[in-house]
Every structure is written in C-alpha cells, then in structure tokens.
Design a protein around this motif. Structure first.
Motif, PDB file in Angstrom:
ATOM      1  N   GLU A   1      18.316 -34.634  12.382  1.00 21.78           N
ATOM      2  CA  GLU A   1      17.954 -35.896  13.047  1.00 21.78           C
ATOM      3  C   GLU A   1      18.034 -37.067  12.058  1.00 21.78           C
ATOM      4  N   THR A   2      18.508 -38.228  12.540  1.00 22.42           N
ATOM      5  CA  THR A   2      18.528 -39.421  11.676  1.00 22.42           C
ATOM      6  C   THR A   2      17.246 -40.226  11.914  1.00 22.42           C
ATOM      7  N   HIS A   3      16.996 -41.192  11.027  1.00 20.99           N
ATOM      8  CA  HIS A   3      15.822 -42.062  11.196  1.00 20.99           C
ATOM      9  C   HIS A   3      15.884 -42.801  12.532  1.00 20.99           C
ATOM     10  N   GLU A   4      17.099 -43.256  12.862  1.00 21.62           N
ATOM     11  CA  GLU A   4      17.275 -44.014  14.109  1.00 21.62           C
ATOM     12  C   GLU A   4      16.930 -43.138  15.316  1.00 21.62           C
ATOM     13  N   GLU A   5      17.405 -41.872  15.266  1.00 25.58           N
ATOM     14  CA  GLU A   5      17.112 -40.950  16.382  1.00 25.58           C
ATOM     15  C   GLU A   5      15.614 -40.651  16.456  1.00 25.58           C
ATOM     16  N   TRP A   6      15.003 -40.492  15.283  1.00 24.91           N
ATOM     17  CA  TRP A   6      13.547 -40.246  15.251  1.00 24.91           C
ATOM     18  C   TRP A   6      12.810 -41.411  15.883  1.00 24.91           C
ATOM     19  N   ARG A   7      13.242 -42.625  15.500  1.00 23.63           N
ATOM     20  CA  ARG A   7      12.573 -43.822  16.025  1.00 23.63           C
ATOM     21  C   ARG A   7      12.695 -43.885  17.554  1.00 23.63           C
ATOM     22  N   GLU A   8      13.921 -43.606  18.045  1.00 23.17           N
ATOM     23  CA  GLU A   8      14.143 -43.616  19.507  1.00 23.17           C
ATOM     24  C   GLU A   8      13.249 -42.595  20.208  1.00 23.17           C
ATOM     25  N   ARG A   9      13.148 -41.405  19.596  1.00 24.43           N
ATOM     26  CA  ARG A   9      12.396 -40.306  20.199  1.00 24.43           C
ATOM     27  C   ARG A   9      10.883 -40.559  20.150  1.00 24.43           C
ATOM     28  N   VAL A  10      10.429 -41.092  19.011  1.00 23.20           N
ATOM     29  CA  VAL A  10       8.984 -41.107  18.767  1.00 23.20           C
ATOM     30  C   VAL A  10       8.306 -42.447  19.125  1.00 23.20           C
ATOM     31  N   LEU A  11       8.928 -43.546  18.723  1.00 23.49           N
ATOM     32  CA  LEU A  11       8.221 -44.824  18.846  1.00 23.49           C
ATOM     33  C   LEU A  11       8.437 -45.461  20.214  1.00 23.49           C
ATOM     34  N   SER A  12       8.096 -44.696  21.212  1.00 23.82           N
ATOM     35  CA  SER A  12       8.203 -45.152  22.578  1.00 23.82           C
ATOM     36  C   SER A  12       6.806 -45.057  23.184  1.00 23.82           C
ATOM     37  N   ALA A  13       6.591 -45.773  24.286  1.00 20.32           N
ATOM     38  CA  ALA A  13       5.214 -45.817  24.787  1.00 20.32           C
ATOM     39  C   ALA A  13       5.127 -45.418  26.245  1.00 20.32           C
ATOM     40  N   GLN A  14       3.921 -45.023  26.647  1.00 24.09           N
ATOM     41  CA  GLN A  14       3.677 -44.819  28.074  1.00 24.09           C
ATOM     42  C   GLN A  14       2.251 -45.224  28.416  1.00 24.09           C
ATOM     43  N   LEU A  15       2.078 -45.613  29.683  1.00 22.48           N
ATOM     44  CA  LEU A  15       0.773 -46.102  30.096  1.00 22.48           C
ATOM     45  C   LEU A  15      -0.104 -44.935  30.506  1.00 22.48           C
ATOM     46  N   VAL A  16      -1.239 -44.740  29.784  1.00 21.40           N
ATOM     47  CA  VAL A  16      -2.222 -43.748  30.236  1.00 21.40           C
ATOM     48  C   VAL A  16      -3.399 -44.602  30.731  1.00 21.40           C
ATOM     49  N   MET A  17      -4.461 -44.779  29.950  1.00 18.48           N
ATOM     50  CA  MET A  17      -5.435 -45.810  30.347  1.00 18.48           C
ATOM     51  C   MET A  17      -5.089 -47.090  29.597  1.00 18.48           C
ATOM     52  N   THR A  18      -4.552 -46.881  28.390  1.00 14.50           N
ATOM     53  CA  THR A  18      -3.979 -48.009  27.648  1.00 14.50           C
ATOM     54  C   THR A  18      -2.512 -47.655  27.408  1.00 14.50           C
ATOM     55  N   LEU A  19      -1.758 -48.582  26.803  1.00 11.79           N
ATOM     56  CA  LEU A  19      -0.364 -48.270  26.482  1.00 11.79           C
ATOM     57  C   LEU A  19      -0.366 -47.490  25.171  1.00 11.79           C
TER      58      LEU A  19
END
Ligand code: HEM
Length: 546
Positions: free
Chosen positions: A506-524
């Motif tokens: 995995e590259t840093h860019e791919e890691w960033r795409e995979r990991v640094l994403s968000a979803q709404l639970v009670m907060t984002l």
C-alpha cells in the motif's frame, strides 16, 4: 391478491390517500420554508429514522445519511451556491442547508434572545437522559444551564487538564510496556485516544483519577464506562428514534445496548447522588462555598447548590448534564486526536514542523507545563487542521420561531446577498463540513495545511474557525479539548515519530484514501486509524551512540 392482515382494503386506501395529501401539502409548504431556493429533492430526509436505517440509493433519490461527507466536493458546485435546500417527498422536513459563514452567523450566533432555537426533535439523542446545556432549545432555559455550567470551565480546570494528561500519558507508557520499545504497531489508534479522552473527562470532569490499567466500570462492574459510552453513542439513535417494540426484540445487539444504557445510567445516578452529599457536607463544615475539588462536575454541583442560584437544576437535569459532559468531552476529542495523528502520519513534513517547535519550547530535559501551551501553537494548528478536515460536530440544526429574513449570497463567487423571506418554523442546517471546505474561506481546501492556523499565535479565535461553533452558544469545552490535545500531542510527538501502518504494497496515498475518511455516527467520526509509532532518537542519544 396482496393484502395486509386485519386491515380492510378501503381503510388502507383512505390511509394512502391521506398520507399522499399530507405529504403533498408538506412538499408545497417545504418549498416555501426554504424560500424556493434550489437544491436536493429526495425521498427521505437523511436525519429521520428511515433516512438513517436506509442505505443510500442512487443520487438524488436518496443521498444517504453520510451525503454531507461523501458529496463535499460536488454538492454546492452542482447548484453554484453555498446555501441550498433539501425537500423530502416521503419522510422528514424541508430545510436550508448552508456552507456559508455569514448565513451560519445569522442562524447560530444570536444568543438567548435569538429567534433561532435548537429544535427538540433533533436533540432527542442528547435529551434522552434529561435536559442539559447542549440540548436546551434556547432562551432562558439555555441561559440558565450555561450560567450554572459556565464557571466550571476556568484556568484552574485547564491547568488540571494539562497535569492529568501528563500523568495519563506516563501511565499509558508504563502499562502498555512501550517505554522499552523502539517501535509499536497500533491497529486502531482510537483504542488509546478514546481511553485518554475518557480518563481526562473522568478525572478533570468528574474528579475520578483512574489508572491506565484499571478502567472505570459501572455500578455492577459488568461493563467499563468506556465500553458503555461506545455502545451508547452507536445505539443512541436506535434508542431515541426507533419504535419502542424494537427495544424489546430478543436480539443480542439490542440486549447489549440495553446493558450499556443501564451501566451508564447507574454510573451517572451514582455520581450525582454521591457528589451532592459530599459538597453539601463540605459547604456546611466550611461555612462557605469553598470546596476542595476542582473538577468540572463538582463545580457544577456547587453552582447548583449555591445560595445565589435561584433556579437550580433538578436531579434529571443533573443526569442530563452528566451525560453531556461524558459524551461531549470524550467522543469528539478522541476522534479528533486520532485524525490528527493520521494526518501527521501522511504529512511527515508537518510532523517535523510540530516536532521542531516542541523541541524549541520544551526540549527533552523537562516535562511540558501548562505555561508552554500558547507557545506550542503549531501543535494546536495541526489539531485544528484535522478538525477542519473532519469536524466532529458536523451539523448544527436551528429552527426559527418567527417569520424572518436571511441574507444569502446569490452564487458561489458573489459577495452580493439576496433577502430570503423565511416563515416561522423553517429549519436551517449549518453544514460544518461544507464551511470548512468552502474555497471562499479556505484556498486549496483539500490540502492539509496547519499553517492556516498560525495566526492563532496572536488571535485567540480566528473568525473562520467554526468547528467549535460561533457566538455565545459556542462549545463550552473548547479550551478543555485544546489543552488536552496540545499536551498529549506534544508528549507523544516528542517521543515517537508517527507513521501510517500500511498494508502490504500500500502507498501513503492509498492509506490516506482508505483511512482518513469519515462517517456520521452521533458525531462525524474518522474510521479506525492504524499507525506505527517509531521511537525518536534524541540528538544526545545519537551523539553517544556514534
Ligand atoms: C474536539 C473537541 C470538540 C468539538 C469539535 C466540539 C464541538 C462542539 C460544537 C460544534 C458545539 C455546538 C453544537 C451546537 O450548537 O449545535 C459544541 C457544544 C458543546 N460542547 Fe463541545 N466540542 C468538543 C469538545 C467538548 C468538550 C471537551 C466538552 C466538555 C468537557 C464539550 C462540551 C460541550 C457542551 C456542553 C456544548 C453545548 C454548549 C451550549 O449549547 O451552550 N465539548 N461543541
């Protein structure tokens, strides 16, 4: 033939016709409530029970509860304006949806006399445990809660937050056995940032200084408070929005959710009862309102017991306030710390800048002190920039109690605003993600640039920083969270270089795409952040070893 048991076909037909007419009226009225501004026309409004449980369908039939994050690059461009509307056909209410700071200020920054209130319907998850500061609609009710809670957030509290963060960090190093390690792989860094945030709120919020190896449990010792809070924040929506029969279903998940709710309830009731007795005794013994404890909760109980307070909180409001402190002080900070480390891991140049400042201000030979806080502004800036990317409090919903006029810019590039006449009862959702990615305020919004916040060195509250909200109703725990974050990041980044824990190939860019994403639970919330901590070699050590 298709039939529903016990329902006569004619009754079903009447029901369908009535529902269709009601919805048609709602759509017509909804278009008026949003001032006929263009925007999304969809089947369900995302913040309804149906909206939350349904997966997103194709755009724009139903954008899904996470649309705010997923459409952050395209939503406003599509309509060439940063205030759009959502009008649902089948469920939910119409509303304006804004990423414009001036509109946000008109709606949220008015204080107790404003005609814009927090509608109870959308604060149900917060109000489940009792009325509290964050869930109060506005006006006198809000002012009273703020008056009682306000004095607890002061410099003495922040110094305590700093010292406790230092204690917990050292405790964590010892108990995790990291002191002798040169590198540690961490599959989910939230395991630690959440525990830290819980320990700091337990200690500075409630005066319960736990050991790292000994997490707090509920009254029956069955479940840790950390686990109870996690389950409650994940299932609070079900508890507050679902029809009541759902809670009696014999399902494992439902039973576990109930166990977590019971554990948290018992913990909070116990805290309220014990502390009230303790503080009454201290006041009686001292003959004054001087108490020995500095934690936020004791100060809150004291303010409530004070002779001067003519309208004290009742027990249910105290429980509600306890929940808000626990929840707001835990989830938001825990996630933002995890996101900050994630961004610094894929931006080593920014990590070096923060590290250099830590070295200049604190160095290796002493512990950082609360007096270092302002000088570590580049560390705070790294936290701010992560918060800009993933604002934990991602939406602020307000409803007007009077016919009113909003000044709203006509299109994305213009400063010129048009008057929008809004009838009583209209709703505006302030999109914190949209504001923080709006190129009007942040050139190059998708780039992680902590230097945007270096002006913080001279001005305490930059105008465009809305992640803690703006105006008199802004986050009461802002400095609490910032002090905790700066102290913990300074300690951690001084000892460790933080790297992404990559999958094979995995590259840093791919890691960033995979990991640094968000979803709404009670907060984002950011997803699980996998990291590698690599021990830094100090200059002195490297000289000795060479
Ligand atoms: C990174 C951490 C945090 C973020 C991003 C954050 C964000 C926010 C936001 C956006 C609001 C306004 C919500 C609205 O008006 O609809 C708010 C309010 C509030 N926050 Fe925070 N918060 C954080 C940490 C904390 C902490 C540590 C505490 C307590 C120890 C806290 C307690 C509260 C309370 C009680 C309110 C309601 C204030 C009022 O209505 O007057 N928050 N927070």
């Amino acid at each position: 033939m298709f039939s529903i048991p016990f329902v006569k076909p004619w009754a079903l037909a009447v029901g369908v016709v009535l529902y269709t007419l009601t919805r048609a009226y709602k759509v017509v009225r909804g278009r008026k409530e949003v001032g006929y501004v263009q925007g999304i026309r969809t089947l369900f409004e995302p913040f309804t029970f149906l909206g939350a449980v349904l997966p997103s369908l194709w755009w724009p039939l139903y954008p899904g509860v996470n649309f705010q994050w997923e459409r952050r690059k395209s939503l406003y461009k599509q309509f060439n304006r940063d205030t759009v509307s959502i009008v649902p056909y089948l469920a939910g209410s119409a509303r304006l949806w804004t990423a414009n700071l001036d509109v946000a200020k008109q709606v949220v920054a008015g204080g107790a006399s404003s005609c814009w209130i927090k509608p109870r319907e959308y604060s149900r998850a917060l109000l489940f445990w009792g009325m509290n500061l964050a869930g109060a609609e506005g006006g006198e009710l809000w002012r009273r809660h703020r008056r009682i809670m306000g004095p607890a957030f002061n410099n003495k509290t922040y110094a305590l937050v700093w010292n406790e963060t230092l204690r917990v960090y050292k405790d964590m190093m010892v108990h995790e056995g990291w002191e002798s390690k040169t590198s540690v792989d961490i599959p989910i860094v939230q395991t630690y940032t959440f525990k830290l945030a819980l320990f700091i709120i337990a200690s500075c919020g409630f005066g319960l200084p736990f050991d790292w190896s000994e997490p707090p449990t509920g009254e029956d010792d069955q479940m840790t408070i950390q686990e109870a809070l996690r389950v409650v924040s994940e299932t609070n929506f079900m508890y507050t929005m679902a029809p009541s029969f759902v809670l009696s279903l014999p399902l494992k998940k439902v039973k576990y959710a109930k166990q977590a709710h019971d554990a948290l309830d018992a913990f909070m009731r116990h805290q309220v009862a014990v502390r009230k007795v303790e503080i009454r005794r201290e006041i009686a013994e001292n003959g004054s309102e001087e108490i020995s404890r500095d934690d936020v909760f004791s100060r809150l109980v004291l303010a409530n017991e004070s002779e001067a307070e003519k309208l004290p909180l009742d027990d249910q409001e105290m429980i509600g306030s306890t929940f808000v402190l626990l929840f707001a002080g835990h989830e938001t900070t825990g996630h933002t710390l995890a996101a900050t480390l994630g961004f610094l891991a894929v931006h080593p140049e920014e990590q070096d800048i923060a590290y250099d400042q830590i070295m200049d201000v604190v160095g290796h030979d002493r512990d950082p002190t609360f007096e270092d806080y302002s000088a570590l502004y580049k560390v705070l800036a790294a936290f701010y920039e992560a918060l800009r990317f993933i604002p934990a409090g991602s939406v602020m919903i307000r409803q007007t109690t009077a016919d009113t006029v909003l000044k709203v810019p006509k299109d994305l590039d213009s400063e010129e605003a048009e008057d929008l006449v809004i009838p009583n009862g209209s709703i505006v959702s302030v999109d914190m993600v949209g504001i923080q990615y709006n190129p009007r305020y942040f050139p190059d919004p998708f780039a992680y640039k902590p230097s945007r916040w270096y002006e913080q060195e001279t001005t305490e509250i930059p105008d465009v920083f809305t992640a803690f909200s703006i105006g008199p109703r802004a986050c009461i725990g802002r400095k609490f969270a910032q002090v905790e974050a700066v102290c913990w990041l300074a300690l951690l980044l001084r000892d460790w270089k933080v790297e992404p824990l990559l999958r094979p190939g995995e590259t840093h860019e791919e890691w960033r795409e995979r990991v640094l994403s968000a979803q709404l639970v009670m907060t984002l919330t950011v997803g699980p952040v996998p990291l590698r901590f690599v021990r830094r070699v100090t200059k002195v050590e490297s000289v000795i070893s060479s």
